[in-house]
Write an enzyme that holds these catalytic residues in place. Structure first.
Site, PDB file in Angstrom:
ATOM      1  N   GLU A  74      49.773  56.543  37.569  1.00  0.00           N
ATOM      2  CA  GLU A  74      49.684  55.756  36.842  1.00  0.00           C
ATOM      3  C   GLU A  74      51.287  54.620  36.016  1.00  0.00           C
ATOM      4  OE1 GLU A  74      48.582  53.248  37.473  1.00  0.00           O
ATOM      5  OE2 GLU A  74      46.332  53.859  37.789  1.00  0.00           O
ATOM      6  N   HIS A  92      46.540  55.138  28.312  1.00  0.00           N
ATOM      7  CA  HIS A  92      44.985  54.502  29.589  1.00  0.00           C
ATOM      8  C   HIS A  92      44.293  55.126  29.687  1.00  0.00           C
ATOM      9  CE1 HIS A  92      43.259  53.886  32.782  1.00  0.00           C
ATOM     10  NE2 HIS A  92      44.197  55.283  34.127  1.00  0.00           N
ATOM     11  N   HIS A  94      40.234  56.612  31.175  1.00  0.00           N
ATOM     12  CA  HIS A  94      38.623  55.967  31.461  1.00  0.00           C
ATOM     13  C   HIS A  94      37.452  56.125  31.173  1.00  0.00           C
ATOM     14  CE1 HIS A  94      40.549  57.267  36.118  1.00  0.00           C
ATOM     15  NE2 HIS A  94      41.673  56.426  35.191  1.00  0.00           N
ATOM     16  N   HIS A 155      37.433  50.599  36.621  1.00  0.00           N
ATOM     17  CA  HIS A 155      38.942  51.769  36.824  1.00  0.00           C
ATOM     18  C   HIS A 155      38.716  52.436  34.850  1.00  0.00           C
ATOM     19  CE1 HIS A 155      43.168  53.195  37.537  1.00  0.00           C
ATOM     20  NE2 HIS A 155      42.662  53.673  37.098  1.00  0.00           N
TER      21      HIS A 155
END
Ligand SMILES: [Zn+2]
Length: 219
Positions: A74, A92, A94, A155
């Site tokens: 990413e 980031h 999940h 996501h």
């Protein structure tokens, strides 16, 4: 080792994210920017078991500058957000509730005024395959206008901060807000704050009332 302190801080943040239950295994990535260099977590490595040397350094154009491991898949999204915002760090994940909202909604309905700490109503960026320039562009668009967070359809979520500590706290806040919304939804239809109610919160925060001081003779 260049950016040694920052790479160690990435490892510490990875451990904190895992301890907070916000990352499972190698899912999730973190970066920190210094000038035109970005230290980022590597792909495919457990976030709570990294050493500073595992974290590669790239430049803002995405060229590998230092490190043996490949940068997180990413990384293009991180670089796009550094271009869009004044952020110095990005997280980031999940995380569960963020992903639940990102799977069902187009935005996180503002049921709590602390969404303003993330820049306003958090948008869900349009779905695109992980790691692609399309995903980077859609997240960049969702983050435009000074937002500090976005959800990624089906996501997860992403947050930015002026440093790693702030990006981490924004990630925790995003997950908390999503958790409140999802849980509220299980017992009824949550009331959503209006634009006017949110504007009054901003007004109040900018102009806090002065505390009345006790007169000197009463002390
Ligand atoms: Zn991801």
């Amino acid at each position: 080792m260049i950016l040694g302190r920052e790479r160690a801080a990435l490892c510490e943040t990875g451990r904190r994210l895992a301890a907070a239950g916000m990352v499972v295994g190698a899912a999730g990535n973190v970066s920190v920017r210094v000038g035109d260099l970005v230290a980022v977590t590597p792909g495919g490595v457990m976030l709570d078991r990294m050493a500073p040397g595992d974290c590669p350094v790239v430049d803002v154009e995405g060229h590998l500058v230092d490190g043996e491991r490949a940068p997180s898949s990413e990384t293009p999204m991180h670089l796009a957000l550094y271009a869009e915002t004044d952020a110095a760090a990005i997280v980031h994940t999940h995380s569960t509730y963020g992903t639940v909202v990102a799977t069902t909604m187009d935005e996180l309905p503002p049921v709590h005024y602390n969404t303003l700490l993330l820049g306003g109503v958090v948008k869900v960026a349009e779905y695109a395959t992980y790691g692609t320039p399309e995903l980077a562009a859609s997240v960049r668009a969702a983050m435009a206008g000074g937002m500090r967070a976005a959800l990624l359809a089906n996501h997860g979520g992403v947050t930015v901060g002026r440093d790693l500590e702030e990006a981490f706290e924004h990630a925790r806040l995003l997950e908390w807000l999503c958790g409140v919304y999802v849980r509220a939804k299980t017992i009824g239809e949550p009331r959503v704050l209006s634009e006017e109610q949110l504007a009054r919160v901003v007004e109040r925060a900018l102009n806090p009332p002065a505390w009345p001081r006790r007169a000197a003779e009463d002390v």
